[in-house]
Design a protein around this motif. Structure first.
Motif, PDB file in Angstrom:
ATOM      1  N   LEU A 157      86.327  12.804   8.984  1.00 19.60           N
ATOM      2  CA  LEU A 157      85.459  12.424   7.872  1.00 19.60           C
ATOM      3  C   LEU A 157      84.146  13.151   8.039  1.00 19.60           C
ATOM      4  CD1 LEU A 157      85.835  10.395   5.503  1.00 19.60           C
ATOM      5  CD2 LEU A 157      84.536   8.742   6.863  1.00 19.60           C
ATOM      6  N   SER A 158      83.528  13.521   6.925  1.00 21.52           N
ATOM      7  CA  SER A 158      82.236  14.183   6.985  1.00 21.52           C
ATOM      8  C   SER A 158      81.209  13.357   6.227  1.00 21.52           C
ATOM      9  CB  SER A 158      82.326  15.584   6.376  1.00 21.52           C
ATOM     10  OG  SER A 158      81.082  16.247   6.462  1.00 21.52           O
ATOM     11  N   LEU A 159      80.117  13.052   6.897  1.00 26.21           N
ATOM     12  CA  LEU A 159      79.008  12.342   6.279  1.00 26.21           C
ATOM     13  C   LEU A 159      77.903  13.328   5.950  1.00 26.21           C
ATOM     14  CD1 LEU A 159      78.745   9.256   8.668  1.00 26.21           C
ATOM     15  CD2 LEU A 159      80.183   9.543   6.640  1.00 26.21           C
ATOM     16  N   SER A 160      77.156  13.015   4.913  1.00 29.22           N
ATOM     17  CA  SER A 160      76.059  13.876   4.507  1.00 29.22           C
ATOM     18  C   SER A 160      74.780  13.060   4.393  1.00 29.22           C
ATOM     19  CB  SER A 160      76.373  14.538   3.168  1.00 29.22           C
ATOM     20  OG  SER A 160      75.341  15.413   2.779  1.00 29.22           O
ATOM     21  N   CYS A 161      73.671  13.669   4.785  1.00 28.12           N
ATOM     22  CA  CYS A 161      72.364  13.035   4.681  1.00 28.12           C
ATOM     23  C   CYS A 161      71.476  13.947   3.841  1.00 28.12           C
ATOM     24  CB  CYS A 161      71.762  12.824   6.055  1.00 28.12           C
ATOM     25  SG  CYS A 161      70.090  12.137   6.035  1.00 28.12           S
ATOM     26  N   ALA A 162      71.130  13.463   2.666  1.00 28.85           N
ATOM     27  CA  ALA A 162      70.233  14.217   1.792  1.00 28.85           C
ATOM     28  C   ALA A 162      68.803  13.807   2.061  1.00 28.85           C
ATOM     29  CB  ALA A 162      70.594  13.942   0.333  1.00 28.85           C
ATOM     30  N   THR A 163      67.926  14.802   2.087  1.00 32.40           N
ATOM     31  CA  THR A 163      66.523  14.519   2.375  1.00 32.40           C
ATOM     32  C   THR A 163      65.644  14.889   1.189  1.00 32.40           C
ATOM     33  OG1 THR A 163      66.101  16.689   3.348  1.00 32.40           O
ATOM     34  CG2 THR A 163      66.904  14.974   4.817  1.00 32.40           C
ATOM     35  N   TYR A 198      76.981   3.844   9.361  1.00 30.47           N
ATOM     36  CA  TYR A 198      76.340   5.043   9.877  1.00 30.47           C
ATOM     37  C   TYR A 198      75.040   5.293   9.118  1.00 30.47           C
ATOM     38  CZ  TYR A 198      80.363   6.206  12.730  1.00 30.47           C
ATOM     39  OH  TYR A 198      81.335   6.187  13.694  1.00 30.47           O
ATOM     40  N   TYR A 199      73.985   5.556   9.893  1.00 35.89           N
ATOM     41  CA  TYR A 199      72.657   5.730   9.325  1.00 35.89           C
ATOM     42  C   TYR A 199      72.097   7.106   9.664  1.00 35.89           C
ATOM     43  CZ  TYR A 199      72.636   0.618   8.948  1.00 35.89           C
ATOM     44  OH  TYR A 199      72.924  -0.695   8.649  1.00 35.89           O
ATOM     45  N   CYS A 200      71.397   7.651   8.717  1.00 35.89           N
ATOM     46  CA  CYS A 200      70.637   8.869   8.936  1.00 35.89           C
ATOM     47  C   CYS A 200      69.181   8.464   9.189  1.00 35.89           C
ATOM     48  CB  CYS A 200      70.722   9.753   7.697  1.00 35.89           C
ATOM     49  SG  CYS A 200      69.835  11.310   7.815  1.00 35.89           S
ATOM     50  N   THR A 201      68.530   9.131  10.108  1.00 31.15           N
ATOM     51  CA  THR A 201      67.143   8.823  10.406  1.00 31.15           C
ATOM     52  C   THR A 201      66.358  10.102  10.619  1.00 31.15           C
ATOM     53  OG1 THR A 201      65.649   7.594  11.867  1.00 31.15           O
ATOM     54  CG2 THR A 201      67.550   8.627  12.893  1.00 31.15           C
ATOM     55  N   ILE A 202      65.114  10.046  10.206  1.00 38.48           N
ATOM     56  CA  ILE A 202      64.217  11.168  10.425  1.00 38.48           C
ATOM     57  C   ILE A 202      62.882  10.610  10.869  1.00 38.48           C
ATOM     58  CG2 ILE A 202      63.425  11.231   8.013  1.00 38.48           C
ATOM     59  CD1 ILE A 202      63.483  14.276   8.200  1.00 38.48           C
ATOM     60  N   PRO A 203      62.316  11.050  12.019  1.00 35.86           N
ATOM     61  CA  PRO A 203      62.874  12.028  12.938  1.00 35.86           C
ATOM     62  C   PRO A 203      63.917  11.410  13.865  1.00 35.86           C
ATOM     63  CG  PRO A 203      60.810  11.202  13.791  1.00 35.86           C
ATOM     64  CD  PRO A 203      61.000  10.560  12.443  1.00 35.86           C
ATOM     65  N   TRP A 213      64.615   5.637   7.470  1.00 33.99           N
ATOM     66  CA  TRP A 213      66.035   5.379   7.648  1.00 33.99           C
ATOM     67  C   TRP A 213      66.701   5.357   6.281  1.00 33.99           C
ATOM     68  CZ3 TRP A 213      68.632   4.646  12.263  1.00 33.99           C
ATOM     69  CH2 TRP A 213      67.858   4.405  13.398  1.00 33.99           C
ATOM     70  N   GLY A 214      67.955   5.765   6.247  1.00 30.97           N
ATOM     71  CA  GLY A 214      68.729   5.599   5.035  1.00 30.97           C
ATOM     72  C   GLY A 214      69.293   4.196   4.951  1.00 30.97           C
ATOM     73  N   GLN A 215      70.018   3.941   3.870  1.00 33.18           N
ATOM     74  CA  GLN A 215      70.596   2.616   3.662  1.00 33.18           C
ATOM     75  C   GLN A 215      71.889   2.418   4.435  1.00 33.18           C
ATOM     76  OE1 GLN A 215      69.188   0.018   1.810  1.00 33.18           O
ATOM     77  NE2 GLN A 215      67.463   1.415   2.040  1.00 33.18           N
ATOM     78  N   GLY A 216      72.467   3.503   4.890  1.00 31.19           N
ATOM     79  CA  GLY A 216      73.699   3.412   5.662  1.00 31.19           C
ATOM     80  C   GLY A 216      74.930   3.616   4.803  1.00 31.19           C
ATOM     81  N   THR A 217      75.984   4.087   5.444  1.00 33.65           N
ATOM     82  CA  THR A 217      77.270   4.260   4.773  1.00 33.65           C
ATOM     83  C   THR A 217      78.370   3.752   5.721  1.00 33.65           C
ATOM     84  OG1 THR A 217      78.708   5.847   3.624  1.00 33.65           O
ATOM     85  CG2 THR A 217      77.554   6.662   5.575  1.00 33.65           C
TER      86      THR A 217
END
Length: 118
Positions: free
Chosen positions: A18-24, A94-99, A108-112
């Motif tokens: 599976l591939s997850l994507s994080c848009a910024t 799964y969450y994307c975070t910056i930094p 933080w993103g909302q998660g997927t």
């Protein structure tokens, strides 16, 4: 302030990919790095992978090293997490975070949701 949003979660069988994507949005590069975390049912949120914008360096948690790959798509302004050889224990939000590691000045993103099950 920069914002991030995840996509790409879903249901996959054990051994699948599976591939997850994080848009910024905003000046993501100014934060220096970006990464992925996950939180399984009843578990703490844990770091998986970080990507440094300046030199493209990456680092991974031992639990996903060799199976997950974090990469950047400059054209799309996204960062992806390619997940291979998935196991039921990879089931989590799964969450994307910056930094990465996270800081109070970041986002933080909302998660997927990713579910690995037969």
């Amino acid at each position: 302030q920069v914002q991030v949003a995840e996509s790409g979660g879903g249901l996959v069988q054990p051994g699948g990919s599976l591939s997850l994507s994080c848009a910024t949005s905003g000046s993501a590069v100014d934060y220096g790095s970006i990464g992925w975390f996950r939180q399984g049912p009843g578990k703490e949120r844990k770091g998986l992978a970080c990507f440094t914008f300046s030199d493209g360096s990456t680092n991974y948690a031992d639990s996903v090293k060799g199976r997950f790959t974090i990469s950047r798509d400059n054209a799309k302004n996204t960062v992806s997490l390619q997940m291979n050889s998935l196991k039921p224990e990879d089931t989590a939000v799964y969450y994307c975070t910056i930094p990465c590691p996270p800081s109070r000045r970041g986002s933080w993103g909302q998660g997927t949701q990713v579910t690995v099950s037969s």
